[in-house]
Design a protein around this motif. Sequence first.
Motif, mmCIF file in Angstrom:
data_model
loop_
_atom_site.group_PDB
_atom_site.id
_atom_site.type_symbol
_atom_site.label_atom_id
_atom_site.label_comp_id
_atom_site.label_asym_id
_atom_site.label_seq_id
_atom_site.Cartn_x
_atom_site.Cartn_y
_atom_site.Cartn_z
ATOM 1 N N SER A 108 -30.603 45.529 20.549
ATOM 2 C CA SER A 108 -31.009 45.463 21.955
ATOM 3 C C SER A 108 -30.028 44.674 22.798
ATOM 4 O O SER A 108 -29.963 44.847 24.016
ATOM 5 N N LEU A 109 -29.241 43.811 22.158
ATOM 6 C CA LEU A 109 -28.278 42.982 22.890
ATOM 7 C C LEU A 109 -26.899 43.620 23.009
ATOM 8 O O LEU A 109 -26.210 43.420 24.011
ATOM 9 N N VAL A 110 -26.493 44.399 21.993
ATOM 10 C CA VAL A 110 -25.096 44.836 21.952
ATOM 11 C C VAL A 110 -24.914 46.342 22.099
ATOM 12 O O VAL A 110 -23.799 46.787 22.399
ATOM 13 N N LEU A 111 -25.945 47.161 21.903
ATOM 14 C CA LEU A 111 -25.778 48.604 21.991
ATOM 15 C C LEU A 111 -25.991 49.079 23.422
ATOM 16 O O LEU A 111 -26.804 48.518 24.172
ATOM 17 N N ASN A 112 -25.275 50.140 23.794
ATOM 18 C CA ASN A 112 -25.434 50.660 25.152
ATOM 19 C C ASN A 112 -26.730 51.455 25.262
ATOM 20 O O ASN A 112 -27.315 51.861 24.244
ATOM 21 N N PRO A 113 -27.218 51.695 26.472
ATOM 22 C CA PRO A 113 -28.530 52.349 26.644
ATOM 23 C C PRO A 113 -28.617 53.749 26.080
ATOM 24 O O PRO A 113 -29.717 54.227 25.801
ATOM 25 N N ARG A 114 -27.502 54.440 25.917
ATOM 26 C CA ARG A 114 -27.566 55.791 25.345
ATOM 27 C C ARG A 114 -27.765 55.767 23.841
ATOM 28 O O ARG A 114 -28.405 56.656 23.267
ATOM 29 N N THR A 115 -27.204 54.763 23.175
ATOM 30 C CA THR A 115 -27.288 54.674 21.712
ATOM 31 C C THR A 115 -28.538 53.944 21.254
ATOM 32 O O THR A 115 -29.109 54.270 20.200
ATOM 33 N N LEU A 116 -28.979 52.964 22.004
ATOM 34 C CA LEU A 116 -30.075 52.100 21.569
ATOM 35 C C LEU A 116 -31.365 52.864 21.249
ATOM 36 O O LEU A 116 -31.999 52.582 20.216
ATOM 37 N N PRO A 117 -31.832 53.816 22.082
ATOM 38 C CA PRO A 117 -33.083 54.516 21.716
ATOM 39 C C PRO A 117 -33.013 55.219 20.368
ATOM 40 O O PRO A 117 -33.982 55.182 19.583
ATOM 41 N N TRP A 118 -31.876 55.864 20.063
ATOM 42 C CA TRP A 118 -31.753 56.547 18.774
ATOM 43 C C TRP A 118 -31.738 55.545 17.626
ATOM 44 O O TRP A 118 -32.294 55.821 16.551
ATOM 45 N N PHE A 119 -31.143 54.400 17.845
ATOM 46 C CA PHE A 119 -31.125 53.374 16.807
ATOM 47 C C PHE A 119 -32.532 52.843 16.547
ATOM 48 O O PHE A 119 -32.923 52.615 15.390
ATOM 49 N N VAL A 120 -33.315 52.657 17.609
ATOM 50 C CA VAL A 120 -34.688 52.185 17.439
ATOM 51 C C VAL A 120 -35.523 53.226 16.695
ATOM 52 O O VAL A 120 -36.322 52.896 15.803
ATOM 53 N N VAL A 121 -35.350 54.504 17.044
ATOM 54 C CA VAL A 121 -36.074 55.570 16.342
ATOM 55 C C VAL A 121 -35.705 55.582 14.861
ATOM 56 O O VAL A 121 -36.571 55.740 13.978
ATOM 57 N N LEU A 122 -34.416 55.376 14.553
ATOM 58 C CA LEU A 122 -33.986 55.314 13.152
ATOM 59 C C LEU A 122 -34.667 54.155 12.425
ATOM 60 O O LEU A 122 -35.138 54.311 11.279
#
Length: 364
Positions: free
Chosen positions: A66-80
Amino acid sequence: MTTQSPPVRPPTVRRRRSSLRLVGWWRHGRILVGLVLLAVASTAAIIGFSEDVPRSVLVVPVVIGSLVLNPRTLPWFVVLLLALLVSTVVFSPDSIDARAIWSIAVMFVVGLFVLLMSFRRTRLGVAGIQGESMFVDLRDRILNQGGIPALPPGWHAESALTSAGGTLFAGDFVVASRPTRDRLDLVVVDVSGKGEQAGTRALLLSGAFGGLLGALPPDQFLPAANDYLLRQDWDEGFATAVHLSLDLTTGCYEVRSAGHPPAVLRSAGSGRWSVLTSEGPVLGLMPDAEFIPHRGVLERGDAVMLYTDGMVEEPRRDIDLGIDRLLGEAESLLRGEFRDAAQRLVDALGSKDDDRAMVVVNRL
């Protein structure tokens, strides 16, 4: 009918921008791969050592992401991560108890919260740390904009600013400029609103007013600032200001006010403070406004103060009483010594729930 083709950038500029973009992608990709490996390793540890490793360890990559990933990548990372959390339930069902259920529920709540925050950050387009660094840079720029330029021997000037709630984003700001060797221009501005609510408007106006102040003659600054505010068409688009233009050779000055508390002058001959009356409407409310100046000469030992209403206004107290208190405090606190005068007066006077700004100019 002819059409103009867009300008073609030089190859060196295109290559430089492409290189910077690749470097950014490479750095972000390494961070993403590292976080994915951390999440997978944590999941494997939970499945293999379910009795010793709690599922809450997956919070760590969520918070870091949540601190270092950009908004486009972060949702997919959270889903993973949430999918990996579900996999711990599938591959180690024997470890499910009331404590594990609560841990899974908390993880889903945290993931949902991070997703919502990432959707809000999409408007800005940067990660959390980058967004904060941008605001810090903007804050530093507005503070530097209010820095008093170096003055010739025989002159002393200083400013102080304190915002409501103690934050460094305020609706009050100071702009200073020395457009020529013999001239100093100072403007103290109070933007509508308080603290962080007015901070964004103050950031924008600080840059605009700084450009106008150095480019225009003294009598044209406030009319130009008024026209600029009218063009913004903000819901709360008004501001008050007081402008001092000072000749550093002769000591001649002009003070113009736009709906702002009046500047005050200390005469070294009498040792008394007096109000410098000037007239003008609030900026951003009416077109073709006129601002009537107060003119005079600063002799040796004289001083002039510019301030915002936070210095003299308090609930259930008339502003005239506040100005009288300011004059009395300046007379007893300063006693002709103007080193650190602005900060001392800001600390001693005004409402703690309002932004406060002060500028003191003294001819030695």
